[in-house]
Design a protein around this motif. Sequence first.
Motif, PDB file in Angstrom:
ATOM      1  N   ALA C   1       0.325  -1.232   0.104  1.00 34.91           N
ATOM      2  CA  ALA C   1      -0.073  -0.101   0.118  1.00 34.91           C
ATOM      3  C   ALA C   1       0.795   1.437   0.236  1.00 34.91           C
ATOM      4  N   GLU C   2       0.210   2.515  -0.134  1.00 36.50           N
ATOM      5  CA  GLU C   2       0.716   3.906  -0.123  1.00 36.50           C
ATOM      6  C   GLU C   2       0.952   4.456   1.103  1.00 36.50           C
ATOM      7  N   SER C   3       2.309   4.670   1.215  1.00 37.86           N
ATOM      8  CA  SER C   3       2.597   5.216   2.557  1.00 37.86           C
ATOM      9  C   SER C   3       1.325   6.195   2.852  1.00 37.86           C
ATOM     10  N   PRO C   4       0.839   6.271   4.009  1.00 40.22           N
ATOM     11  CA  PRO C   4       0.011   7.754   4.456  1.00 40.22           C
ATOM     12  C   PRO C   4       1.191   9.173   4.070  1.00 40.22           C
ATOM     13  N   LEU C   5      -0.265  10.161   3.611  1.00 39.69           N
ATOM     14  CA  LEU C   5       0.182  11.157   3.548  1.00 39.69           C
ATOM     15  C   LEU C   5       0.820  11.987   4.826  1.00 39.69           C
ATOM     16  N   THR C   6       1.750  11.453   5.034  1.00 38.59           N
ATOM     17  CA  THR C   6       2.301  12.700   6.611  1.00 38.59           C
ATOM     18  C   THR C   6       1.620  14.471   6.623  1.00 38.59           C
ATOM     19  N   LYS C  34     -12.356  11.991   6.555  1.00 38.97           N
ATOM     20  CA  LYS C  34     -12.564  11.415   5.528  1.00 38.97           C
ATOM     21  C   LYS C  34     -11.072  10.340   5.207  1.00 38.97           C
ATOM     22  N   TYR C  35     -10.013  10.639   5.468  1.00 38.52           N
ATOM     23  CA  TYR C  35      -9.136   9.796   4.781  1.00 38.52           C
ATOM     24  C   TYR C  35      -8.687   8.676   5.906  1.00 38.52           C
ATOM     25  N   GLY C  36      -9.428   8.566   7.363  1.00 35.59           N
ATOM     26  CA  GLY C  36      -8.787   7.435   8.221  1.00 35.59           C
ATOM     27  C   GLY C  36      -7.586   7.000   8.391  1.00 35.59           C
ATOM     28  N   ASP C  37      -6.550   5.789   7.995  1.00 39.97           N
ATOM     29  CA  ASP C  37      -4.846   6.583   8.672  1.00 39.97           C
ATOM     30  C   ASP C  37      -4.345   6.404   6.855  1.00 39.97           C
ATOM     31  N   LYS C  38      -5.333   6.923   6.044  1.00 40.52           N
ATOM     32  CA  LYS C  38      -4.735   7.278   4.839  1.00 40.52           C
ATOM     33  C   LYS C  38      -3.484   8.398   5.571  1.00 40.52           C
ATOM     34  N   ILE C  39      -4.030   9.445   5.849  1.00 44.49           N
ATOM     35  CA  ILE C  39      -3.322  10.683   6.693  1.00 44.49           C
ATOM     36  C   ILE C  39      -2.456  10.288   7.654  1.00 44.49           C
ATOM     37  N   ALA C  60       7.843  20.953   8.819  1.00 52.17           N
ATOM     38  CA  ALA C  60       8.508  20.288   8.124  1.00 52.17           C
ATOM     39  C   ALA C  60       9.403  19.442   7.809  1.00 52.17           C
ATOM     40  N   SER C  61      10.290  19.107   8.739  1.00 51.05           N
ATOM     41  CA  SER C  61      10.829  18.166   9.153  1.00 51.05           C
ATOM     42  C   SER C  61      10.222  16.140   8.635  1.00 51.05           C
ATOM     43  N   ASN C  62       9.208  16.307   8.937  1.00 52.77           N
ATOM     44  CA  ASN C  62       8.703  15.608   9.717  1.00 52.77           C
ATOM     45  C   ASN C  62       7.164  15.088   9.037  1.00 52.77           C
ATOM     46  N   ASN C  63       6.861  16.350   7.736  1.00 51.45           N
ATOM     47  CA  ASN C  63       6.174  16.189   7.628  1.00 51.45           C
ATOM     48  C   ASN C  63       5.917  16.735   5.722  1.00 51.45           C
ATOM     49  N   ALA C  64       5.075  15.879   5.042  1.00 54.31           N
ATOM     50  CA  ALA C  64       4.586  16.298   3.981  1.00 54.31           C
ATOM     51  C   ALA C  64       3.793  17.448   3.406  1.00 54.31           C
ATOM     52  N   LEU C  65       3.053  17.619   4.167  1.00 54.67           N
ATOM     53  CA  LEU C  65       2.433  18.500   3.975  1.00 54.67           C
ATOM     54  C   LEU C  65       1.919  19.485   5.342  1.00 54.67           C
ATOM     55  N   ILE C 242      -5.648  19.781   1.601  1.00 53.92           N
ATOM     56  CA  ILE C 242      -5.245  17.840   2.161  1.00 53.92           C
ATOM     57  C   ILE C 242      -5.569  17.282   0.734  1.00 53.92           C
ATOM     58  N   ASP C 243      -7.066  17.531   0.623  1.00 54.16           N
ATOM     59  CA  ASP C 243      -7.854  17.203  -0.585  1.00 54.16           C
ATOM     60  C   ASP C 243      -6.792  17.153  -1.652  1.00 54.16           C
TER      61      ASP C 243
END
Lengths: 304, 360, 298, 530
Positions: C1-6, C34-39, C60-65, C242-243
């Motif tokens: 599975a894809e890794s979740p968005l952080t 809405k996204y459950g464990d996808k984020i 910022a050092s731990n997350n994509a958004l 996030i969307d």
Amino acid sequence: MTAELIAVFLGSTIRLAVPLLFAATGELVSERAGVVNMSLEGMMLMGAFAGAVGAALTGSPMLGLAAAILAVLPIAFVQAGLTNVLRANQIVTGIGINILVLGLTTLGYRQMFGERSRATIPGFDAWSTPLLSNLPVIGPLFQQIWLAWLGLAIICAVAYVLACTGLGISIRAAGEDPQAVAKSGANVTAVRHGAIIFTGVMAALGGAFLSIGDIHTFTEGMTNGAGYLAIVAVIFGNWRLWRTVFACLLFGAATALQFQLPALGVQIPNALLIMMPYLLAFLAVAGLVGRQTAPRALAQPFWP
Amino acid sequence: MSVASLSPSRPPLPASILRLLFPLGAVLAAFAVGMAVVVIMGVPLDKALFAFWRGAFGNAYAISASLNRAVALALVGVGFVIANRAGLTNVGGEGQIAVGGIASTALCLTPGMASLPLGLAFIIPMIGGALAGGMWGALAGLLRARAGANEVITTLLLSFIAIWLLYWSVQSESLLRQPMTNSATLPESLLIPDPTKAPLLTGSYASPVTIGLPILAVVAVIAALALRRSLFGFQLSAVGLNPVAAARAGIAVGSTMVVALFIAGALGGLAGALMLQGEQYSLKAGFSSGYGFDGLVVGLLARGSIVGVIAGALLFGFMRSGGISMEMAASVPSALVGILQGLIVLMIAGAAYYVDREAR
Amino acid sequence: AESPLTVGILIPGSKSDKGWMESGYNGLVAAEKKYGDKIVVQMIENINYGDMGQALTQLASNNALVIGVGGQTQADVLKVAPHFPNVKFSIVGGNAGVQLPNVAGYDVKQAEIAFVAGAAAAMLSKTGAVSYVGGMEIPSIVNAGKEFGLGAHYINPNIKYFESYTGDFDDVAKSKEATLAAIAQGADVHYHILNLGLRGMEQAAKEKGTHIIGSYTDYCGTDPLYLAYSITGVGFQVQYAIDQAMGGTWAPGYKPFGLAAGPDASEMAVCGETPEMKAKLDEIIKDILSGKIKVLEG
Amino acid sequence: MIAEAGMLASDAAPGKGRGVTPLLAMTGVGKRFGAFEALADVDIAFLPGEVHCLLGENGAGKSTLCNLIFGIHAPSAGEMTLAGAPYRPAGPRDALSRGVAMVHQHFSLINELPVIDNLLLGGRLGRLDRKGEGRRLESLAQEFGLTLDPAALVGDLSVGQRQRVEIVKCLMKRPRVLILDEPTAVLLPDEIQSLLAVCRQVAGAGCAVVLVTHKLAEIERVADRVTVLHRGRIAARSDHPADEIDALVQAMIQRPVARDGEAASGVLALPKRQRPTPLVEAEEAMQLDGVSFLDRLGVRRLDDITLSVDRGEIVGVAGVEGNGQSELGAILAGLMRASAGRWFAGGRELTEASPRAITAAGVGIVPEDRHAVAVVSGLSLADNLFLNRMRQFARLGLIDRPRQRALAAEYIRRFDVRAEGPLIRFGSLSGGNQQKAVLARELTTPDLRFLLAAQPTRGLDIGAVEAVYRLIRDAADGGVGVLLVSSELDELIAVADRIVVFYRGRIVGERRADPANRRTIGALMSGQAA
Ligand SMILES: Nc1ncnc2c1ncn2[C@@H]1O[C@H](COP(=O)(O)OP(=O)(O)OP(=O)(O)O)[C@@H](O)[C@H]1O
Ligand SMILES: Nc1ncnc2c1ncn2[C@@H]1O[C@H](COP(=O)(O)OP(=O)(O)OP(=O)(O)O)[C@@H](O)[C@H]1O
Ligand SMILES: [Mg+2]
Ligand SMILES: [Mg+2]
């Protein structure tokens, strides 16, 4: 229109002043006994919080009031223990308590009511004093919740105790020369403990007035500096009871004025209006209302 | 006996060890209580501790940010200790930071400032910030000397006044507010130009320790030396301990008080300038961030010792970093971090008793 | 599975402030649902300016958004973002100054909807007087107040309008007194941009039997004190960020929301509104969108 | 020697002498402050009906002993009994409730409160009957011949009046044991007489009175028994003190002292001074020219004072306290400005001069209230020795501590200041040594021409008094003009060359310092025209 405005202004002044009056009267007694409670803010906040919790849980604002007092007592004990037994610096302990209480009440409120609660809390309703509240213009002065009248009664009682009783002499003397008081056979530590606890109770009442008296809910950091303003009022009042009462009313009026001026079409930068109580107090302390004479032993720990 | 112990008599050696041990114990005890609450709140302890560790010491950035914060707190604390030696309690750090920040911003944004050579572009605003803070402090000193106004009160009131002046100055375009390109322009000053920013020691954003650190080192050494060995330090002590006798001895008591509060204010103002030029780069209402009050607590807890100030500032600086990280990475509520800080303050303050008792 | 968005989110004030900050937090909660464990979310609140740079860097050092909820995060986001070119930054309440390749500024446009709210208030007022209480006296808040007055005026040229500012979004006692002062002069519908201070306004209205138009979230039907709500999409924009990141459509740059972005971003909801009212309000919204009615920025 | 034996001829085990049970007894009592042993092995008994005097050098431990009885400190060793029952007071409150009252060496009054409130302090907590208490006070006052105005603010009272308040405060409690710690140090001759009478009266009612004093005449007059402390231990006792004064003094300061039996107050008499022939004929050291001073309320505290002091001359200022001496001292110290008139010293006008300029002009000041004005107790002895001259050790703004310490050590030797070393906290010195240190500093003022010494011997033991006057005389012999303010007329007569009398801020007379003029001077002091 102007009469109405004046009426609202007066009512507003009183409501804004009452929490200050409670807290400042307590603080005055404590400072006359030689202890500065920088923790006044924290004690008020705890009072507001516990009052709200108590009223919400029991449905009775009366019990809320009791809860407020009960919850502030431990803080007062901590303050008393730190200042009188451990002789810790009174400014530091005060600031420490304020930080602690802000954290405790915020955490507590969110835990109890949920993070996004909009709960309304049962509170006291205003009493209309028969006849008097129907008077024109000053009528609203007599539409207050009974706590405001209690405040007035307590202030008179404090005036009496300070002036006419042995306890009053001990309190005043403990703030001037605690060593001498101890040698005269009075118990300085007990007097100071008592004064701090009294301050705690008064702060609790002031805080509860905000939460279950005036606004009927609790919000994070609700006292918003009222405790510091009450300390400023004591200073502005030059450690005299009636002058302190006057200072509280003045600060209340200065804040209330903020909402009247727009209606009167007066344009003053808001920052300056909000600054007003502090500016007034500053000018007072700077010598415009005579020399300030603090109790000699104010904030000094007493070592026997 | 050391020469240093000549001036206000110091407790003998064991007390100086106690002086270290008790605060240390107090901090540990507060941490223990805090961790207990963390567990009660249902956060895994190891996760919280790890997050705290990572946030405080995990990488060069975290350490640098903590150091920068500690520098600001320590400057305020050193100022507090100096004024306190003269018997004055400066609780106006917050306002002095604010005033320092206002002046420094104004200078940074002065046309031509950015093009000054030799680092003057950032040095002059810093000095300006320090002078402004110093003036704000000296005002309280003047009132104390002239009208006998209690400085605890005047500095506190001046703080509130400064905070609202700051608010006003970023609200008003005729003051420091950035030009309103549209009505939604935020109530902030313009970003200060690059040359006026405080240089980073490493030059790298990965470890953004600013020049504040060496400045603090110099300030601290001078302050320690001055307090222990200088004529000025001696005069401060004399004024603090017995102003009448000091006056009789030919010491200008009033001016000494004014100077002492000027120095305290100037260090606060310098802290403000550093916060602005070193990190925030634009002036906003509330930019002082409560560092003035934290610095005051640091100064009070240090009980007259410059080393104590540094230790306290480091503690507070790193603790805040750890707290931020705990909240982010371990979902420890921010309120809990506040509780922890409150506990530490109270415990250190209380522990002082055991030192005092030995010294008596 | 894809890794979740952080996702890292910085809320400068209290996430339970009943206003701006809480509205943003609500958006986050909705997205999480809405996204459950996808984020995976890291959140921090109550951050002052001195610590903001560090908090953002850590996020910022731990997350994509990384999302900053409020214009007060903008200066620090612009400072931090260049050092994290691979991280996307969204500022809710950002303004036109946003130009970096990895920063988006979402403009909330509170003034537009305030005009509509003013119109609604004028229709709802029985006394012909309405009022507004703002927190800080900053332009977006002041402009919202002005537009509210203009909107009311647009419907009823004789309307009386009172505005005041407490200097603090969270001061309950002051907002209560400010509202009482307006009530004493006849106002019976109140609008606001307040956070915790709103509780004071509620109490004043409850005591005097007047009503409020809410300004962040829709509570129609749950609280009789409220006659209407203006929806100011702070939470919507958090969700939007996030969307967009989830969908791979996240884009940098300035993006005005407001009425143009649709009813989720900005909307006026009158509880139990009559068809005439709805028609009139819709018309006003259309006129604003077409530029026929000009409103202030903010 | 007697001191070795630790007992005088008539001494016996405590209490035995008269076969009475002691009211208060201490056995093996000791008190430590940290490493310092302030009292050790004290066995002492106070009998009902006696006035028991405690004698001892400054720092001998007299106050400490009193404080143990009054519960301010707890003994670190030994036992106490009160009327036979074990006695371990937890604090003054406890002591008072058991009938022990104390008049402290330093007043324990609240200046901000009126007399009546001070008297009621520590009593009942409830509503006060100030009128009723006022009447009770009046009857008490009549009983003991002490009058007070209950409504007066204590801060406005003279020292003697305050002392009276202290005593009445104790008497109101009807104590069994009354402790008086150096109550007479600040009193005038007749005030002393009436105080001693009160002591006798209280003892006569069956109480034990403990009286600490340095004045031998008082012992002769009032003491039934005497105990002498030396360095915290009992050095001697006497059941017939009037006959054994010399031996007691010797036990106290551990060396023989010459005494002048004539001097009524019993200060030791220095041999009458022969004024040296002036070095330079009639050169003025200091001159006051029509100096007046009005206080904040507009009261004239000094009224047209004109006076000059020649070099090498000692001029005494006699007068009841509160007749302008303090104001004169403050003006000469540069702490207050004269409202009118001018003054000069060392040939310079100093009317408007700052304290520093005054010092630079060669004026030394030993102020009346040394704790408030002369020293910083929290600093070291060395710092206090150079309080106004630290600049001399400064190099680039830093103080050369070793040099300072060395010079301090030299002064300490030269002026015989008894201290553990120059680094000791000044406040921990005994009163006499503090005073010697102040004199050391002022007498070493560069180019000293004029010295004001105000009440320089107050509270000092006889050994210290002698040392202080020797220093002052030596200075005068070296050509310094001295203005000596003292409320001890005998001391003035012994030390000064001529005496001016202050009354209500004016100089009402001038006499040669001759025992023969004692009477006239006394009359002038009390305002009777000569
Ligand atoms: N209720 C609030 N609580 C706290 N901060 C607020 C609040 N309302 C507005 N702000 C702050 O003020 C800033 C500007 O206000 P607002 O967002 O209402 O204007 P806007 O319509 O987004 O303006 P614009 O058109 O700039 O970009 C926000 O970014 C936010 O930081
Ligand atoms: N609280 C204290 N802590 C430390 N040392 C003390 C304390 N109180 C008294 N001392 C020391 O104990 C010794 C005895 O002091 P005490 O006051 O009893 O002397 P004294 O005989 O009353 O002298 P004087 O005639 O000057 O009044 C002195 O050396 C003094 O410095
Ligand atoms: Mg905006
Ligand atoms: Mg003594």
